[in-house]
Scaffold this motif. Structure first.
Motif, short mmCIF file in Angstrom:
data_model
loop_
_atom_site.label_atom_id
_atom_site.label_comp_id
_atom_site.label_asym_id
_atom_site.label_seq_id
_atom_site.Cartn_x
_atom_site.Cartn_y
_atom_site.Cartn_z
N TYR A 23 0.84 -1.20 0.00
CA TYR A 23 0.00 0.00 0.00
C TYR A 23 0.88 1.25 0.00
O TYR A 23 1.97 1.24 0.56
N GLU A 45 0.66 5.27 1.08
CA GLU A 45 -0.10 6.34 1.74
C GLU A 45 0.04 7.58 0.86
O GLU A 45 1.15 8.06 0.65
N LEU A 91 -3.62 4.60 -1.05
CA LEU A 91 -4.58 4.79 0.04
C LEU A 91 -4.74 6.28 0.31
O LEU A 91 -3.78 7.03 0.30
N TYR A 92 -5.96 6.69 0.60
CA TYR A 92 -6.21 8.07 0.98
C TYR A 92 -6.62 8.13 2.44
O TYR A 92 -6.83 7.10 3.07
N ARG A 93 -6.70 9.34 2.95
CA ARG A 93 -6.92 9.51 4.38
C ARG A 93 -8.03 8.61 4.91
O ARG A 93 -7.85 7.86 5.87
N VAL A 113 -6.83 4.87 5.29
CA VAL A 113 -5.90 4.51 6.36
C VAL A 113 -6.57 4.65 7.71
O VAL A 113 -6.37 3.85 8.61
N LEU A 171 3.19 -0.97 4.13
CA LEU A 171 2.59 0.35 3.93
C LEU A 171 3.75 1.31 3.66
O LEU A 171 4.64 1.49 4.50
N VAL A 190 5.32 4.97 2.99
CA VAL A 190 5.03 6.33 3.43
C VAL A 190 6.11 7.25 2.88
O VAL A 190 7.30 6.99 3.08
N THR A 205 -0.97 9.56 11.92
CA THR A 205 -1.84 8.44 11.57
C THR A 205 -1.15 7.09 11.73
O THR A 205 -1.79 6.10 12.07
N HIS A 206 0.15 7.07 11.45
CA HIS A 206 0.79 5.77 11.41
C HIS A 206 1.06 5.19 12.78
O HIS A 206 1.09 3.98 12.96
#
Lengths: 282, 282
Positions: free
Chosen positions: B30, B32, B56-58, B61, B79, B81, B90-91
């Motif tokens: 994925y 981010e 992936l969008y906000r 996630v 994932l 980033v 977020t992570h």
């Protein structure tokens, strides 16, 4: 071209693909060996790159920049730096000299402890100014770092404390001799850093204000960030002053006065029993 | 295993060797795609890895963490980033959930703008707290970032200003519809950030204190840090409010009130004519 290449935080494989490609085409490859270390030495790097790696110490980079820059207008030369190339002041000095000599410079960034420290769950956005904690000796106990920590602490910002490193320091006896002898390398541990801070608190003694740290202040010790053997412990200054975090490199965070609930939650699994209780009550 | 892999700041080759090895063995990968961008898109990454890359969008996630974590106790999932995995809050939330599900997590660090900003020659050790400058609109002009800048400025610390990004934001008209329509992505430019700050200074007007910024305050605009087309300009707020720094991503630094001579020297080649004179007189 002078390449300034960050190696990141772990071992030989933490270099970026771009960095590796650059190293492999360079004529000379230097490794800055005095502001930080990886978990592997120059020999392992050399094997991985298929290149000779020349180790440089403070005196070399600062006084013999011309050797590094020699012919760098005609051929490719690399200076490898643990972490990110801009983590230490010395390198912007080297870049200025390169510019004066009309040498093209390319910087290849990498992870630094300044962001790597985020692995403990404290938000990078709420870190204040970084401090360096120097080794004390019988004659000299510089403690200006403590005031900087307090500024952040009261401001509710976290402080990343980088711990002193002494590599290739001449023995006092050999200082005036032509042939220097060197002390074994020293890397300040979280334990040693906490002991120095506790000593400072003792000096402050009864004149402490409610804003001062105490031996109950929660701090976070980190060792070998980004490596397989990474270790994080959250505990009071007193607790961490007796915990052995193992091999270098260590660093430490003094969190701001109030933690965000997400930050406390994240720290709990790393905390000593008593500190875990405090964090859960946060 | 869940791998959280930093991609650094430039293009597909800024991933670390360790990161690339991990990606190549993952079952699902994925990306981010809402807190930052590289100069290349997901397609180019996918080609370089030889793997499908799912953007992936906000909303994904934050709300569909379970999809990312699905089967990650049995197979490898990555994932990706931009920057370092701990650059965005977020992570750490995702990591907490993974721990709850007993999923092993491995973080592979990389360069972040937090250290990459060092390329302008301002010392990383004298940066204070980071601020984010949000887009203003007709109804809402949040300016709490300005007070944070002033705290750093007076304290002689530099402020890294991260500039707003709007990716995959639903159009106001489609907000209540089932099938959302999205606005084109927006990345705040240095120019836009300066214009907002100038507007704030206008609001302060005559009640400004000597510690406030002015339109003559020197700031540093940075675009595409770590890329071939990186651009750095040092100029006054007013000057940078009319300079086009080109393609995203941009960020900006408000230096502390007094610069170290080495910092001024380093900035001169990037400065506008008038600002270069001021820096030399520093």
């Amino acid at each position: 071209m002078l390449y300034l290449i960050g190696l990141g935080l772990g071992d030989e494989k933490d270099i970026t693909v771009k960095g590796l490609e650059a190293v492999r085409k360079c004529k000379r490859v230097y490794l800055e060996s005095y502001t930080s270390i990886l978990t592997v030495g120059a020999k392992r790097l050399a094997e991985f790159y298929g290149k000779e790696v020349i180790e440089l110490y403070r005196e070399d980079v600062e006084s013999e920049a011309f050797k590094i820059l020699k012919d760098a207008d005609k051929e490719d030369v690399a200076l490898l730096v643990v972490g990110d190339p801009f983590g230490a002041t010395t390198h912007s000095d080297l870049l200025l000299r390169a510019k004066e000599d009309n040498i093209e410079v390319k910087v290849i960034h990498n992870a630094s402890i300044i962001t790597g420290v985020g692995c403990c769950g404290l938000q990078l956005y709420t870190f204040g100014e970084i401090v360096s904690i120097p080794y004390w000796n019988e004659n000299w106990e510089p403690d200006s770092f403590y005031d900087k920590i307090l500024v952040n602490y009261k401001n509710n910002s976290h402080t990343l404390c980088l711990l002193d490193i002494k590599v290739k320091e001449p023995t006092p006896e050999s200082m005036c001799r032509k042939k220097k002898e060197y002390m074994p390398p020293q890397f300040m541990s979280v334990k040693e850093a906490c002991l120095q801070i506790l000593k400072k608190l003792e000096k402050i003694g009864d004149s402490a204000s409610p804003d001062d740290l105490t031996k109950e202040t929660i701090v976070v010790g980190l060792a070998r960030v980004g490596c397989e053997t990474q270790k994080i412990v959250a505990g009071t200054l007193e607790e961490l002053s007796i915990i052995d975090m193992g091999e270098p490199l260590h660093c430490m965070v003094i969190p701001g006065k109030n933690l965000h609930p997400l930050e406390s939650d994240y720290l709990v699994p790393y905390a000593t029993a008593e500190t875990a209780l405090k964090l859960k009550g946060n």
